[in-house]
Write a protein that holds these residues in place. Sequence first.
Motif, PDB file in Angstrom:
ATOM      1  N   LYS A  38       0.912  -1.175   0.057  1.00  0.00           N
ATOM      2  CA  LYS A  38       0.076  -0.022  -0.035  1.00  0.00           C
ATOM      3  C   LYS A  38       0.941   1.388  -0.119  1.00  0.00           C
ATOM      4  CE  LYS A  38      -4.330   1.793   1.982  1.00  0.00           C
ATOM      5  NZ  LYS A  38      -4.143   3.316   1.935  1.00  0.00           N
ATOM      6  N   VAL A  39       0.630   2.217  -0.930  1.00  0.00           N
ATOM      7  CA  VAL A  39       1.381   3.391  -1.036  1.00  0.00           C
ATOM      8  C   VAL A  39       0.674   4.254  -1.396  1.00  0.00           C
ATOM      9  CG1 VAL A  39       3.299   4.607  -2.223  1.00  0.00           C
ATOM     10  CG2 VAL A  39       3.215   2.085  -2.231  1.00  0.00           C
ATOM     11  N   ASP A  40       0.340   5.259  -0.420  1.00  0.00           N
ATOM     12  CA  ASP A  40      -0.552   6.475  -0.377  1.00  0.00           C
ATOM     13  C   ASP A  40      -1.901   5.544  -0.288  1.00  0.00           C
ATOM     14  OD1 ASP A  40       1.310   8.170  -0.021  1.00  0.00           O
ATOM     15  OD2 ASP A  40       1.269   8.721  -2.409  1.00  0.00           O
ATOM     16  N   ASP A  41      -2.834   5.911  -1.280  1.00  0.00           N
ATOM     17  CA  ASP A  41      -3.965   5.365  -1.464  1.00  0.00           C
ATOM     18  C   ASP A  41      -4.090   4.070  -2.530  1.00  0.00           C
ATOM     19  OD1 ASP A  41      -5.464   6.891   0.226  1.00  0.00           O
ATOM     20  OD2 ASP A  41      -5.957   8.546  -1.297  1.00  0.00           O
ATOM     21  N   TRP A  42      -2.799   4.005  -2.821  1.00  0.00           N
ATOM     22  CA  TRP A  42      -2.703   2.801  -4.264  1.00  0.00           C
ATOM     23  C   TRP A  42      -2.287   1.575  -3.540  1.00  0.00           C
ATOM     24  CZ3 TRP A  42      -2.597   3.399  -9.582  1.00  0.00           C
ATOM     25  CH2 TRP A  42      -2.770   4.528 -10.030  1.00  0.00           C
ATOM     26  N   TYR A  43      -2.760   0.483  -4.171  1.00  0.00           N
ATOM     27  CA  TYR A  43      -2.392  -0.913  -3.662  1.00  0.00           C
ATOM     28  C   TYR A  43      -1.708  -1.359  -4.984  1.00  0.00           C
ATOM     29  CZ  TYR A  43      -5.930  -0.331  -0.279  1.00  0.00           C
ATOM     30  OH  TYR A  43      -6.428   0.113   1.002  1.00  0.00           O
ATOM     31  N   ALA A  89      -2.371  -1.316  -9.089  1.00  0.00           N
ATOM     32  CA  ALA A  89      -1.328  -1.611 -10.046  1.00  0.00           C
ATOM     33  C   ALA A  89      -0.531  -2.845  -9.609  1.00  0.00           C
ATOM     34  CB  ALA A  89      -0.211  -0.353  -9.851  1.00  0.00           C
ATOM     35  N   PHE A  90       0.282  -3.126 -10.623  1.00  0.00           N
ATOM     36  CA  PHE A  90       1.306  -4.291 -10.282  1.00  0.00           C
ATOM     37  C   PHE A  90       2.471  -3.914 -10.738  1.00  0.00           C
ATOM     38  CE2 PHE A  90      -0.824  -5.348 -14.297  1.00  0.00           C
ATOM     39  CZ  PHE A  90       0.337  -5.943 -14.938  1.00  0.00           C
ATOM     40  N   PHE A 147     -12.735  -4.699  -5.851  1.00  0.00           N
ATOM     41  CA  PHE A 147     -11.283  -4.338  -5.736  1.00  0.00           C
ATOM     42  C   PHE A 147     -10.525  -5.510  -4.716  1.00  0.00           C
ATOM     43  CE2 PHE A 147     -12.867  -0.514  -7.640  1.00  0.00           C
ATOM     44  CZ  PHE A 147     -11.849  -0.348  -8.759  1.00  0.00           C
ATOM     45  N   LYS A 148     -11.168  -5.648  -3.786  1.00  0.00           N
ATOM     46  CA  LYS A 148     -10.670  -6.521  -2.871  1.00  0.00           C
ATOM     47  C   LYS A 148     -10.230  -8.032  -3.284  1.00  0.00           C
ATOM     48  CE  LYS A 148     -11.118  -8.241   1.729  1.00  0.00           C
ATOM     49  NZ  LYS A 148     -11.835  -8.535   3.102  1.00  0.00           N
ATOM     50  N   SER A 149     -11.275  -8.348  -4.026  1.00  0.00           N
ATOM     51  CA  SER A 149     -11.226  -9.766  -4.761  1.00  0.00           C
ATOM     52  C   SER A 149     -10.042  -9.633  -5.710  1.00  0.00           C
ATOM     53  CB  SER A 149     -12.297 -10.404  -5.488  1.00  0.00           C
ATOM     54  OG  SER A 149     -13.119 -10.680  -4.409  1.00  0.00           O
ATOM     55  N   TYR A 150      -9.919  -8.633  -6.533  1.00  0.00           N
ATOM     56  CA  TYR A 150      -9.037  -8.305  -7.675  1.00  0.00           C
ATOM     57  C   TYR A 150      -7.688  -8.432  -6.867  1.00  0.00           C
ATOM     58  CZ  TYR A 150      -5.511  -6.087 -10.490  1.00  0.00           C
ATOM     59  OH  TYR A 150      -4.219  -5.898 -11.157  1.00  0.00           O
ATOM     60  N   LEU A 151      -7.349  -7.767  -5.691  1.00  0.00           N
ATOM     61  CA  LEU A 151      -5.852  -7.700  -5.144  1.00  0.00           C
ATOM     62  C   LEU A 151      -5.697  -9.138  -4.461  1.00  0.00           C
ATOM     63  CD1 LEU A 151      -6.299  -4.468  -3.163  1.00  0.00           C
ATOM     64  CD2 LEU A 151      -4.697  -5.051  -5.125  1.00  0.00           C
ATOM     65  N   ASN A 152      -6.780 -10.146  -4.191  1.00  0.00           N
ATOM     66  CA  ASN A 152      -6.513 -11.217  -3.798  1.00  0.00           C
ATOM     67  C   ASN A 152      -6.299 -12.423  -4.624  1.00  0.00           C
ATOM     68  OD1 ASN A 152      -6.551 -10.647  -0.868  1.00  0.00           O
ATOM     69  ND2 ASN A 152      -8.682 -10.756  -0.912  1.00  0.00           N
ATOM     70  N   ASP A 153      -6.219 -12.101  -5.892  1.00  0.00           N
ATOM     71  CA  ASP A 153      -6.276 -13.021  -7.092  1.00  0.00           C
ATOM     72  C   ASP A 153      -4.910 -12.658  -7.811  1.00  0.00           C
ATOM     73  OD1 ASP A 153      -6.483 -14.264  -9.484  1.00  0.00           O
ATOM     74  OD2 ASP A 153      -8.659 -13.777  -9.911  1.00  0.00           O
ATOM     75  N   VAL A 154      -4.044 -13.749  -7.392  1.00  0.00           N
ATOM     76  CA  VAL A 154      -2.694 -13.610  -7.559  1.00  0.00           C
ATOM     77  C   VAL A 154      -2.132 -14.933  -8.136  1.00  0.00           C
ATOM     78  CG1 VAL A 154      -2.278 -11.529  -6.059  1.00  0.00           C
ATOM     79  CG2 VAL A 154      -1.882 -14.016  -5.485  1.00  0.00           C
ATOM     80  N   HIS A 205      -2.459 -13.096 -16.549  1.00  0.00           N
ATOM     81  CA  HIS A 205      -3.034 -13.339 -15.138  1.00  0.00           C
ATOM     82  C   HIS A 205      -3.651 -12.077 -14.872  1.00  0.00           C
ATOM     83  CE1 HIS A 205      -3.983 -14.863 -11.292  1.00  0.00           C
ATOM     84  NE2 HIS A 205      -3.843 -13.730 -10.711  1.00  0.00           N
ATOM     85  N   GLU A 206      -2.954 -10.955 -14.624  1.00  0.00           N
ATOM     86  CA  GLU A 206      -3.513  -9.577 -14.233  1.00  0.00           C
ATOM     87  C   GLU A 206      -4.932  -9.236 -15.118  1.00  0.00           C
ATOM     88  OE1 GLU A 206      -3.124  -8.082 -11.384  1.00  0.00           O
ATOM     89  OE2 GLU A 206      -1.924  -9.708 -10.708  1.00  0.00           O
ATOM     90  N   ARG A 207      -4.563  -9.440 -16.667  1.00  0.00           N
ATOM     91  CA  ARG A 207      -6.172  -9.272 -17.397  1.00  0.00           C
ATOM     92  C   ARG A 207      -7.133  -9.836 -16.968  1.00  0.00           C
ATOM     93  NH1 ARG A 207      -8.346 -12.362 -21.367  1.00  0.00           N
ATOM     94  NH2 ARG A 207      -9.293 -11.146 -22.824  1.00  0.00           N
ATOM     95  N   ASN A 208      -6.777 -11.185 -16.672  1.00  0.00           N
ATOM     96  CA  ASN A 208      -8.108 -12.127 -16.394  1.00  0.00           C
ATOM     97  C   ASN A 208      -8.569 -11.859 -15.143  1.00  0.00           C
ATOM     98  OD1 ASN A 208      -7.628 -13.414 -18.813  1.00  0.00           O
ATOM     99  ND2 ASN A 208      -6.372 -15.084 -18.091  1.00  0.00           N
ATOM    100  N   ALA A 209      -7.788 -11.471 -14.311  1.00  0.00           N
ATOM    101  CA  ALA A 209      -8.258 -10.928 -12.557  1.00  0.00           C
ATOM    102  C   ALA A 209      -8.881  -9.823 -12.703  1.00  0.00           C
ATOM    103  CB  ALA A 209      -6.920 -10.867 -11.607  1.00  0.00           C
ATOM    104  N   TRP A 210      -8.665  -8.792 -13.525  1.00  0.00           N
ATOM    105  CA  TRP A 210      -9.473  -7.316 -13.824  1.00  0.00           C
ATOM    106  C   TRP A 210     -10.685  -7.574 -14.390  1.00  0.00           C
ATOM    107  CZ3 TRP A 210      -8.079  -2.907 -11.662  1.00  0.00           C
ATOM    108  CH2 TRP A 210      -8.881  -1.830 -12.137  1.00  0.00           C
ATOM    109  N   ILE A 211     -10.872  -8.681 -15.598  1.00  0.00           N
ATOM    110  CA  ILE A 211     -12.046  -8.770 -16.215  1.00  0.00           C
ATOM    111  C   ILE A 211     -12.926  -9.358 -15.107  1.00  0.00           C
ATOM    112  CG2 ILE A 211     -12.971 -10.527 -17.944  1.00  0.00           C
ATOM    113  CD1 ILE A 211     -10.498  -9.741 -19.810  1.00  0.00           C
ATOM    114  N   GLU A 212     -12.650 -10.626 -14.342  1.00  0.00           N
ATOM    115  CA  GLU A 212     -13.355 -11.339 -13.436  1.00  0.00           C
ATOM    116  C   GLU A 212     -13.882 -10.480 -12.366  1.00  0.00           C
ATOM    117  OE1 GLU A 212     -15.498 -14.304 -12.480  1.00  0.00           O
ATOM    118  OE2 GLU A 212     -14.172 -14.335 -14.305  1.00  0.00           O
ATOM    119  N   HIS A 213     -13.354  -9.610 -11.808  1.00  0.00           N
ATOM    120  CA  HIS A 213     -13.536  -9.216 -10.511  1.00  0.00           C
ATOM    121  C   HIS A 213     -13.813  -7.512 -10.638  1.00  0.00           C
ATOM    122  CE1 HIS A 213     -12.256 -12.287  -8.464  1.00  0.00           C
ATOM    123  NE2 HIS A 213     -10.781 -12.373  -9.088  1.00  0.00           N
ATOM    124  N   ILE A 214     -13.396  -6.908 -12.157  1.00  0.00           N
ATOM    125  CA  ILE A 214     -13.528  -5.687 -12.071  1.00  0.00           C
ATOM    126  C   ILE A 214     -14.716  -5.377 -13.323  1.00  0.00           C
ATOM    127  CG2 ILE A 214     -13.018  -3.182 -12.530  1.00  0.00           C
ATOM    128  CD1 ILE A 214     -11.949  -4.541  -9.725  1.00  0.00           C
TER     129      ILE A 214
END
Length: 153
Positions: free
Chosen positions: A19-24, A67-68, A144-151, A126-135
């Motif tokens: 976590k950096v400022d308001d970013w994950y 971000a990643f 967004f919480k599920s997106y961050l947990n999808d790694v 992987h990040e593309r697929n997680a973004w599609i699925e959760h966002i």
Amino acid sequence: MKEFELYKSRNIDFRGVQKVDDWYVKVYTISIHKKFKSDITLDAVLKNSAAFINIPKNSKLPTYEQAFVIIHEAREGVWILFSWWTGGEMLETVVHFSSYLDPALIEPSPHPNSLVCTWELEVFIHERNAWIEHILKKAQKPDFKSYLNDVIR
């Protein structure tokens, strides 16, 4: 013309969410070695995360504080790819580089255009697929919480 290198998979490790400022920021490492060795570069990236976050803060497109970053030990040195989601379904990426001779020094990529290699694309996919699925599939109420947990595990 350069000869092709025989493809061998490389270790991809998820190192946590920073976590950096308001970013994950999801943090991944990739290594040409059996085990990631560039801890000095990894520490430098993590300590300088605020500088990376300042780049998308100036974007003209909307950002979502998601971000990643990929820290990739390769033949030439360590590549650092910082990517953030913008404009709904797009990624912006900046590429930096660290030499094995000075691992704490992170500089802009020596290439004028961003380069993404086959091993880094595995994380992007992987990040593309997680973004599609959760966002995007939940556009009315993005998770967004599920997106961050999808790694990648």
